[in-house]
Scaffold this motif. Sequence first.
Motif, PDB file in Angstrom:
ATOM      1  N   SER A  45       2.806  -7.304  -5.962  1.00  0.00           N
ATOM      2  CA  SER A  45       2.377  -7.221  -4.565  1.00  0.00           C
ATOM      3  C   SER A  45       2.008  -8.591  -4.012  1.00  0.00           C
ATOM      4  CB  SER A  45       1.164  -6.287  -4.445  1.00  0.00           C
ATOM      5  OG  SER A  45       0.734  -6.241  -3.099  1.00  0.00           O
ATOM      6  N   ALA A  64       4.499  -2.362   1.978  1.00  0.00           N
ATOM      7  CA  ALA A  64       3.300  -3.157   2.287  1.00  0.00           C
ATOM      8  C   ALA A  64       3.686  -4.395   3.082  1.00  0.00           C
ATOM      9  CB  ALA A  64       2.574  -3.546   1.002  1.00  0.00           C
ATOM     10  N   ALA A 105       0.523  -4.626   5.617  1.00  0.00           N
ATOM     11  CA  ALA A 105      -0.681  -4.008   5.054  1.00  0.00           C
ATOM     12  C   ALA A 105      -1.629  -5.093   4.559  1.00  0.00           C
ATOM     13  CB  ALA A 105      -0.309  -3.064   3.908  1.00  0.00           C
ATOM     14  N   VAL A 148      -3.343  -2.582  -0.588  1.00  0.00           N
ATOM     15  CA  VAL A 148      -2.667  -1.410  -1.138  1.00  0.00           C
ATOM     16  C   VAL A 148      -3.671  -0.696  -2.033  1.00  0.00           C
ATOM     17  CG1 VAL A 148      -0.785  -0.575  -2.593  1.00  0.00           C
ATOM     18  CG2 VAL A 148      -0.424  -2.572  -1.126  1.00  0.00           C
ATOM     19  N   LEU A 200      -2.736   0.655   3.018  1.00  0.00           N
ATOM     20  CA  LEU A 200      -1.626   1.435   2.469  1.00  0.00           C
ATOM     21  C   LEU A 200      -2.104   2.225   1.263  1.00  0.00           C
ATOM     22  CD1 LEU A 200       1.269   2.354   1.996  1.00  0.00           C
ATOM     23  CD2 LEU A 200       1.729   0.123   0.935  1.00  0.00           C
TER      24      LEU A 200
END
Length: 142
Positions: free
Chosen positions: A132, A98, A103, A106, A6
Amino acid sequence: MYDAVLLATDGSTPASRAFDRAVTLAIETGATLHVLSVVDVGDLDPFTDADIDAVDELLRDAAETAVDDAAERAREAGVDVVSTVRVGVPHREICAYADETAADVVVVGTHGRAGLSRALLGSVAARVVRTSTVPVLVVPPV
Protein backbone atom coordinates in the motif's frame (compact mmCIF):
# COMPACT_ATOMS: atom_id res chain seq x y z
CA MET A 1 -7.59 14.75 9.02
CA TYR A 2 -9.12 12.06 6.77
CA ASP A 3 -11.37 12.60 3.77
CA ALA A 4 -11.61 8.96 2.70
CA VAL A 5 -11.38 5.78 4.76
CA LEU A 6 -11.23 2.49 2.86
CA LEU A 7 -12.60 -0.62 4.54
CA ALA A 8 -11.72 -3.89 2.83
CA THR A 9 -14.22 -6.55 3.82
CA ASP A 10 -15.09 -10.15 3.07
CA GLY A 11 -17.96 -10.31 5.55
CA SER A 12 -15.97 -12.38 8.06
CA THR A 13 -15.77 -11.83 11.81
CA PRO A 14 -12.35 -10.14 11.54
CA ALA A 15 -13.79 -7.86 8.85
CA SER A 16 -16.63 -6.97 11.20
CA ARG A 17 -14.12 -5.87 13.83
CA ALA A 18 -12.35 -3.79 11.18
CA PHE A 19 -15.72 -2.27 10.25
CA ASP A 20 -16.14 -0.93 13.78
CA ARG A 21 -12.75 0.79 13.62
CA ALA A 22 -13.35 2.17 10.12
CA VAL A 23 -16.73 3.64 11.07
CA THR A 24 -15.24 5.21 14.18
CA LEU A 25 -12.49 6.81 12.08
CA ALA A 26 -15.00 8.07 9.53
CA ILE A 27 -17.24 9.55 12.24
CA GLU A 28 -14.35 11.20 14.11
CA THR A 29 -12.88 12.75 10.97
CA GLY A 30 -16.00 13.37 8.88
CA ALA A 31 -14.58 11.11 6.16
CA THR A 32 -16.45 9.18 3.52
CA LEU A 33 -16.25 5.44 4.11
CA HIS A 34 -15.40 3.39 1.04
CA VAL A 35 -16.43 -0.24 1.52
CA LEU A 36 -14.70 -2.66 -0.85
CA SER A 37 -14.95 -6.41 -1.28
CA VAL A 38 -12.82 -8.29 -3.78
CA VAL A 39 -13.87 -11.55 -5.40
CA ASP A 40 -10.60 -13.48 -5.40
CA VAL A 41 -9.88 -14.85 -8.88
CA GLY A 42 -7.81 -17.55 -7.16
CA ASP A 43 -11.00 -18.97 -5.69
CA LEU A 44 -12.18 -19.79 -9.21
CA ASP A 45 -9.08 -21.81 -10.23
CA PRO A 46 -10.09 -25.27 -8.93
CA PHE A 47 -13.39 -25.34 -10.80
CA THR A 48 -14.07 -26.61 -14.29
CA ASP A 49 -15.58 -24.37 -16.95
CA ALA A 50 -19.00 -25.91 -16.28
CA ASP A 51 -18.83 -24.90 -12.60
CA ILE A 52 -17.13 -21.53 -12.97
CA ASP A 53 -20.23 -19.46 -13.77
CA ALA A 54 -22.13 -20.81 -10.75
CA VAL A 55 -19.15 -20.33 -8.45
CA ASP A 56 -18.50 -16.85 -9.82
CA GLU A 57 -22.13 -15.92 -9.12
CA LEU A 58 -21.94 -17.29 -5.57
CA LEU A 59 -18.71 -15.42 -4.85
CA ARG A 60 -20.07 -12.18 -6.30
CA ASP A 61 -23.28 -12.55 -4.28
CA ALA A 62 -21.26 -13.06 -1.09
CA ALA A 63 -19.14 -10.00 -1.85
CA GLU A 64 -22.21 -7.89 -2.62
CA THR A 65 -23.84 -9.01 0.62
CA ALA A 66 -20.73 -8.14 2.64
CA VAL A 67 -20.52 -4.69 1.07
CA ASP A 68 -24.24 -3.99 1.29
CA ASP A 69 -24.44 -5.03 4.94
CA ALA A 70 -21.45 -2.88 5.91
CA ALA A 71 -22.72 0.09 3.91
CA GLU A 72 -26.17 -0.11 5.50
CA ARG A 73 -24.73 -0.27 9.01
CA ALA A 74 -22.41 2.66 8.29
CA ARG A 75 -25.26 4.79 6.93
CA GLU A 76 -27.26 4.00 10.07
CA ALA A 77 -24.32 5.41 12.03
CA GLY A 78 -24.50 8.60 9.98
CA VAL A 79 -21.52 7.97 7.72
CA ASP A 80 -21.38 8.79 4.00
CA VAL A 81 -20.63 5.55 2.15
CA VAL A 82 -19.44 4.43 -1.27
CA SER A 83 -19.55 0.67 -1.86
CA THR A 84 -17.75 -1.36 -4.51
CA VAL A 85 -17.14 -4.97 -5.50
CA ARG A 86 -14.19 -5.89 -7.69
CA VAL A 87 -12.79 -9.10 -9.13
CA GLY A 88 -9.07 -9.79 -9.00
CA VAL A 89 -6.21 -10.45 -6.63
CA PRO A 90 -7.41 -9.01 -3.31
CA HIS A 91 -4.34 -7.13 -2.12
CA ARG A 92 -3.73 -5.65 -5.57
CA GLU A 93 -7.34 -4.53 -5.97
CA ILE A 94 -7.43 -3.05 -2.47
CA CYS A 95 -4.26 -1.03 -3.07
CA ALA A 96 -5.38 0.07 -6.55
CA TYR A 97 -8.74 1.21 -5.19
CA ALA A 98 -7.01 3.09 -2.36
CA ASP A 99 -4.90 4.95 -4.92
CA GLU A 100 -7.85 5.63 -7.26
CA THR A 101 -10.00 7.09 -4.48
CA ALA A 102 -7.16 8.94 -2.72
CA ALA A 103 -7.92 7.02 0.46
CA ASP A 104 -6.15 8.38 3.50
CA VAL A 105 -6.09 5.02 5.29
CA VAL A 106 -6.96 1.40 4.53
CA VAL A 107 -8.62 -0.59 7.31
CA VAL A 108 -8.42 -4.39 7.14
CA GLY A 109 -9.14 -7.20 9.55
CA THR A 110 -6.85 -10.13 10.07
CA HIS A 111 -7.66 -13.72 10.93
CA GLY A 112 -4.67 -13.86 13.25
CA ARG A 113 -3.02 -16.86 11.64
CA ALA A 114 0.60 -17.45 12.52
CA GLY A 115 3.43 -19.75 11.63
CA LEU A 116 2.99 -22.40 8.96
CA SER A 117 -0.70 -21.65 8.46
CA ARG A 118 0.07 -18.04 7.58
CA ALA A 119 3.04 -18.99 5.41
CA LEU A 120 1.02 -21.49 3.40
CA LEU A 121 -2.20 -19.51 3.13
CA GLY A 122 -0.69 -16.07 2.91
CA SER A 123 -2.32 -13.01 4.36
CA VAL A 124 -4.23 -10.38 2.43
CA ALA A 125 -3.67 -7.95 5.29
CA ALA A 126 0.10 -8.54 5.27
CA ARG A 127 0.26 -8.09 1.52
CA VAL A 128 -1.73 -4.86 1.72
CA VAL A 129 0.65 -3.58 4.39
CA ARG A 130 3.65 -4.39 2.18
CA THR A 131 2.27 -2.87 -1.02
CA SER A 132 0.00 0.00 0.00
CA THR A 133 1.04 3.57 -0.71
CA VAL A 134 -1.15 4.81 2.16
CA PRO A 135 -1.21 3.88 5.85
CA VAL A 136 -2.90 0.59 6.73
CA LEU A 137 -4.71 -0.09 9.99
CA VAL A 138 -4.76 -3.83 10.66
CA VAL A 139 -7.40 -4.81 13.19
CA PRO A 140 -6.67 -8.07 15.08
CA PRO A 141 -9.34 -10.71 15.66
CA VAL A 142 -9.39 -10.29 19.44
